[in-house]
Design an enzyme around this catalytic site. Structure first.
Site, PDB file in Angstrom:
ATOM      1  NE  ARG A  53     -85.232 -29.628 -14.368  1.00  0.00           N
ATOM      2  CZ  ARG A  53     -83.691 -29.615 -14.258  1.00  0.00           C
ATOM      3  NH1 ARG A  53     -83.166 -29.747 -15.401  1.00  0.00           N
ATOM      4  NH2 ARG A  53     -83.170 -29.524 -13.019  1.00  0.00           N
ATOM      5  CE1 TYR A 105    -106.101 -22.703 -26.990  1.00  0.00           C
ATOM      6  CE2 TYR A 105    -103.838 -22.410 -26.180  1.00  0.00           C
ATOM      7  CZ  TYR A 105    -105.069 -22.665 -25.871  1.00  0.00           C
ATOM      8  OH  TYR A 105    -105.395 -23.047 -24.627  1.00  0.00           O
ATOM      9  CG  ASP A 177    -100.654 -25.164 -32.763  1.00  0.00           C
ATOM     10  OD1 ASP A 177    -101.111 -26.719 -32.828  1.00  0.00           O
ATOM     11  OD2 ASP A 177    -100.952 -24.472 -31.934  1.00  0.00           O
ATOM     12  CE  LYS A 202    -106.478 -28.270 -26.495  1.00  0.00           C
ATOM     13  NZ  LYS A 202    -105.605 -27.400 -26.786  1.00  0.00           N
TER      14      LYS A 202
HETATM   15  C1  LIG Z   1    -104.809 -26.194 -26.834  1.00  0.00           C
HETATM   16  C2  LIG Z   1    -104.013 -25.712 -28.009  1.00  0.00           C
HETATM   17  C3  LIG Z   1    -102.716 -25.424 -27.421  1.00  0.00           C
HETATM   18  C4  LIG Z   1    -102.182 -25.162 -26.449  1.00  0.00           C
HETATM   19  O1  LIG Z   1    -101.986 -26.284 -25.632  1.00  0.00           O
HETATM   20  P1  LIG Z   1    -101.878 -26.642 -24.118  1.00  0.00           P
HETATM   21  O2  LIG Z   1    -101.737 -28.040 -24.016  1.00  0.00           O
HETATM   22  O3  LIG Z   1    -103.385 -26.204 -23.658  1.00  0.00           O
HETATM   23  O4  LIG Z   1    -101.182 -25.835 -23.541  1.00  0.00           O
HETATM   24  C5  LIG Z   1    -102.008 -24.738 -28.665  1.00  0.00           C
HETATM   25  N1  LIG Z   1    -102.511 -24.679 -30.055  1.00  0.00           N
HETATM   26  C6  LIG Z   1    -103.735 -25.359 -30.226  1.00  0.00           C
HETATM   27  C7  LIG Z   1    -104.291 -25.338 -31.813  1.00  0.00           C
HETATM   28  C8  LIG Z   1    -104.579 -25.640 -29.093  1.00  0.00           C
HETATM   29  O5  LIG Z   1    -105.664 -26.152 -29.470  1.00  0.00           O
END
Ligand SMILES: *Cc1c(COP(=O)(O)O)cnc(C)c1O
Length: 389
Positions: A53, A105, A177, A202
């Site tokens: 961890r 998101y 983000d 993604k």
């Molecule tokens: C999918 C997504 C998240 C969250 O990510 P996870 O890996 O599903 O927890 C945050 N911001 C954006 C823009 C996303 O597309």
């Protein structure tokens, strides 16, 4: 190749940045260290790893690589994008104020409103593509400005240099983000932001086979605080997940070029279609954020949103009729996906809030994959015809 100069090109850094062949065997690929603990030669004497961890060599390699491709000094990897976002929010305390984009998101919005508000953190949601609205929303209590650009799913563009300046003038940190753009298209730290968050699920992973997250930053003090939370809160990724993200990043540049080329073609095709009400894509000259996107991104990304004529009912027929575009949440993988945010990814946002932010119930989001674009256009053509029936 350990810390390649930031002058090396993006794809070179994606493949080599922060990585070295395994010193024990010469293996060119980073080994997957499936271990929870590490043997110590004397109590407290170890080789830098005590417990997985707190640290794992596969995770360390991923973190070094992520820092290299985002042009940052440090990165931390997490078990999901929301795990990364939550860890940034751990920097706050009761009474602090956050200004957030109003088109973030859905899970980010849910974390802010349904988890952090109950701890006394206050949030103001504004359309940050309007810099005056952002300026009006920051207060002396504002500790964090949270942005996406392009946003999800409306693809609004915020001027990231100007937004970072506004955050800093209020004494707040600015966090972007960067999931939608990926570091291949946009590097917010180079534009003045303090923190970059990713859902590596993604584009970075890129193959829809792993869930992960990351935070990238330059400041060693922020890094130390977030590394403390990473270990203390524990949203850490397993070594196999780290390996999959590292492997995905190697082809990020190639994939993004194709995602962008396919998306641009599809956006212009849709813009000329009689059954389409509206197309959202920052690469279209008619998009209100087009000029700023040109300035801060090297291309316009792989996500296209649209409204079909006939609202939600027609949208349901359209997404169900598509065949190559798979009906699914998520985005950024090699395969094309289609979804209706209001009833899928963004259903956790109350309908009134969604509509206020301009998200129509019938809006359809496409994550354009890297298949042959003629096949994708033919699939949409057929589905659009059926959406009117
Ligand atoms: C999918 C997504 C998240 C969250 O990510 P996870 O890996 O599903 O927890 C945050 N911001 C954006 C823009 C996303 O597309």
């Amino acid at each position: 190749m350990n810390t390649p100069s930031k002058k090396l090109g993006f794809c070179t850094r994606a493949i080599h940045g922060g990585l070295e062949p395994d010193p024990g065997t010469g293996a060119i690929m980073t080994p997957v260290f499936l271990t929870s603990t590490y043997v110590q030669s004397e109590p407290g004497k170890h080789k830098g790893y005590e417990y997985s961890r707190s640290g794992n060599p596969t995770r360390s390699a991923l973190e070094a690589n992520l820092a290299s491709i985002e042009g940052g000094n440090f990165a931390l990897a997490f078990s999901s994008g929301l795990g990364a976002t939550n860890t940034v929010l751990n920097l706050l305390k009761s009474g602090d104020h956050v200004v957030s984009g109003d088109d973030v998101y859905g899970g980010t919005y849910r974390l802010f409103r349904n988890v952090y508000e109950q701890f006394g953190v206050r949030f103001t949601f504004v359309d940050t593509s309007d810099l005056d609205a952002l300026r009006d929303a920051v207060t002396p209590e504002t500790k964090l400005v949270w942005l996406e650009s392009p946003t999800n799913p409306l693809l609004k563009i915020t001027d990231l240099s100007a937004a970072s300046e506004i955050a800093h003038s209020a004494g707040a940190l600015c966090c972007i983000d960067n999931t939608f753009a990926s570091p291949f298209l946009q590097r917010p730290l180079e534009l003045g932001s303090d923190l970059v968050v990713h859902s590596t699920t993604k584009y970075l992973g890129g193959h829809s086979d792993v869930v992960g997250g990351a935070v990238v930053m330059n400041d060693p003090e922020i890094r130390a605080r977030l590394a403390f939370f990473q270990n203390a809160v524990g949203a850490t990724p397993g070594p196999l997940d780290c390996f999959l993200v590292l492997r995905g990043i190697k082809t990020l540049g190639l994939r993004m070029r194709q995602h962008c080329a396919n998306a641009a073609r599809i956006a212009s095709y849709l813009a000329g279609h009689s059954r389409v009400e509206k197309v959202y894509y920052p690469g279209l000259a008619t998009h209100p954020g087009h000029k700023i996107a040109r300035k801060q991104m090297s291309d316009f990304g792989g996500i296209v949103s649209l409204e079909v004529k006939g609202g939600l009912e027609a949208a349901r027929k359209f997404v169900s009729a598509a065949e190559i575009f798979a009906l699914a949440e998520s985005l950024g993988g090699v395969e094309s996906l289609i979804e209706i945010p209001a009833v899928m990814t963004h259903a956790s946002i109350p309908a009134a809030e969604r509509r206020k932010a301009g998200l129509a119930d019938g809006l359809v989001r496409l994550s354009v994959g890297i298949e042959d674009v003629e096949d994708l256009v033919a699939d949409l053509e057929r589905a659009l015809e059926l959406s009117g029936g």
